[in-house]
Design an enzyme around this catalytic site. Structure first.
Site, PDB file in Angstrom:
ATOM      1  N   PHE A  28       0.677  -1.079  -0.036  1.00 51.68           N
ATOM      2  CA  PHE A  28      -0.008   0.176   0.064  1.00 51.68           C
ATOM      3  C   PHE A  28       0.819   1.428  -0.011  1.00 51.68           C
ATOM      4  CE2 PHE A  28      -3.764   2.808   0.796  1.00 51.68           C
ATOM      5  CZ  PHE A  28      -4.496   2.075   0.011  1.00 51.68           C
ATOM      6  N   LEU A  29       1.818   1.438  -1.279  1.00 50.02           N
ATOM      7  CA  LEU A  29       2.775   2.134  -1.123  1.00 50.02           C
ATOM      8  C   LEU A  29       2.307   3.652  -1.241  1.00 50.02           C
ATOM      9  CD1 LEU A  29       5.069   0.360  -3.501  1.00 50.02           C
ATOM     10  CD2 LEU A  29       5.060   0.177  -1.061  1.00 50.02           C
ATOM     11  N   HIS A  33       7.733   5.710   0.559  1.00 54.34           N
ATOM     12  CA  HIS A  33       7.895   4.442   0.058  1.00 54.34           C
ATOM     13  C   HIS A  33       8.793   4.607  -1.206  1.00 54.34           C
ATOM     14  CE1 HIS A  33       4.649   2.669   2.397  1.00 54.34           C
ATOM     15  NE2 HIS A  33       5.690   1.994   2.893  1.00 54.34           N
ATOM     16  N   LYS A 145      10.460   7.643   9.807  1.00 53.37           N
ATOM     17  CA  LYS A 145       9.198   7.807  10.727  1.00 53.37           C
ATOM     18  C   LYS A 145       9.125   6.444  11.845  1.00 53.37           C
ATOM     19  CE  LYS A 145       5.218   6.298   9.042  1.00 53.37           C
ATOM     20  NZ  LYS A 145       4.549   5.732  10.300  1.00 53.37           N
ATOM     21  N   ARG A 180       3.565  10.713   6.235  1.00 51.48           N
ATOM     22  CA  ARG A 180       2.667   9.517   5.301  1.00 51.48           C
ATOM     23  C   ARG A 180       2.736   8.342   5.904  1.00 51.48           C
ATOM     24  NH1 ARG A 180       2.006  11.772  -0.253  1.00 51.48           N
ATOM     25  NH2 ARG A 180       2.759  13.803  -0.400  1.00 51.48           N
ATOM     26  N   SER A 181       1.686   7.475   5.640  1.00 57.01           N
ATOM     27  CA  SER A 181       1.699   6.324   6.267  1.00 57.01           C
ATOM     28  C   SER A 181       0.642   5.487   5.535  1.00 57.01           C
ATOM     29  CB  SER A 181       1.291   6.217   7.804  1.00 57.01           C
ATOM     30  OG  SER A 181       1.035   4.946   8.192  1.00 57.01           O
TER      31      SER A 181
END
EC number: 6.3.2.1
Length: 275
Positions: A28-29, A33, A145, A180-181
């Protein structure tokens, strides 16, 4: 770009790539990433990426089943970012019947996330070690992160004499500062509006630190105040630690790191900032 689902097929392809950078992911880039992939591509002859939602790093009441997955989208993004090899195993490939060996890391792995999520770093250490053995990269790329995860990986790589250089890259953020996650997609509209308060809390504490404040209680209370004002009340931790040991020191050292973990509905948000 070549995609492999088995260890044997992936290893057979490695002979064509004398130098390899590696980006392990759970899929789920997002742009964070892809930034790692692009940097790995720039610094190595080729780049390999793994996509594997690792069941052993999730606790019994965590979000393994609901963790977002979209492998077709991921592969399209990786091709565009310049990935050369993708390893896309199923759980039974990495954990076949009868597999019982786990890697336990002490020290830094026992703090913070190690206390909040028992068994998490053992799962991380086990799967990352397996992936390093399969991929055999010269360099591996991780995002800041997950600062404590990076410290844990560096620890077991040193302790187990694994010949790989660990490269830690800056946190990728949204325009409003939210780190971002892959989990951000599961935030409700209300919690997405509140979520930038994590970054704001870190900035508040960093400002106090720059102005000479070294009292950990004051620095931590400043973070908690920002989170509480934003309506983020379920705070797992908001702390300042030594960036090497992840232990709290009073007063804090110049090598300090501020870290946050907050539950926003069903989503656990983490963020950090070197002070």
């Amino acid at each position: 770009m070549q995609v492999f689902e088995t260890i044997g097929a992936f290893r057979a392809a490695l002979t064509a790539y004398p130098t390899l950078g590696f980006v392990p992911t759970m899929g789920f880039l997002h742009e964070g990433h892809l930034g790692l992939v692009r940097r790995a591509k720039a610094e190595n002859g080729a780049v390999a990426v793994s996509i594997f939602v690792n069941p052993t790093q999730f606790g019994p009441n965590e979000d393994y089943a609901s963790y977002p997955r979209d492998p077709d989208r991921d592969l399209a993004l990786l091709k565009e970012a310049g990935a050369d090899l993708v390893f896309l195993p199923t759980p039974d490939v990495l954990y076949p019947p009868g597999a019982v060996t786990r890697i336990e890391v002490g020290g830094v792995a026992n703090e913070l996330e190690g206390q909040s999520r028992p068994g998490h770093f053992s799962g991380v250490a086990t799967v990352v070690t397996k992936l390093f053995n399969i991929v055999q990269p010269q360099r591996a790329y991780f995002g800041q992160k997950d600062a404590q995860q990076c410290a844990v990986v560096r620890r077991f790589v040193a302790d187990l004499d694994i010949p790989v250089e660990i490269v830690v890259c800056d946190i990728a953020r949204e325009a409003d500062g939210l780190a971002r996650s892959s989990r951000n997609v599961r935030l409700t509209a209300e919690n997405r509006q509140k979520a930038p308060a994590l970054f704001q809390a870190l900035q508040e504490t960093a400002g106090l630190f720059r102005n000479g404040e070294r009292d950990v209680d004051i620095l931590e209370n400043a973070m908690r105040a920002v989170l509480t004002e934003a309506g983020l009340l379920d705070i797992d931790y908001a702390t300042v630690v030594n960036a090497d040991t992840f232990r709290r020191e009073q007063p804090c050292s110049d090598n300090a790191l501020a870290l946050l973990a907050v539950q926003a509905g069903e989503v656990r948000l983490i963020d950090n900032m070197p002070l």
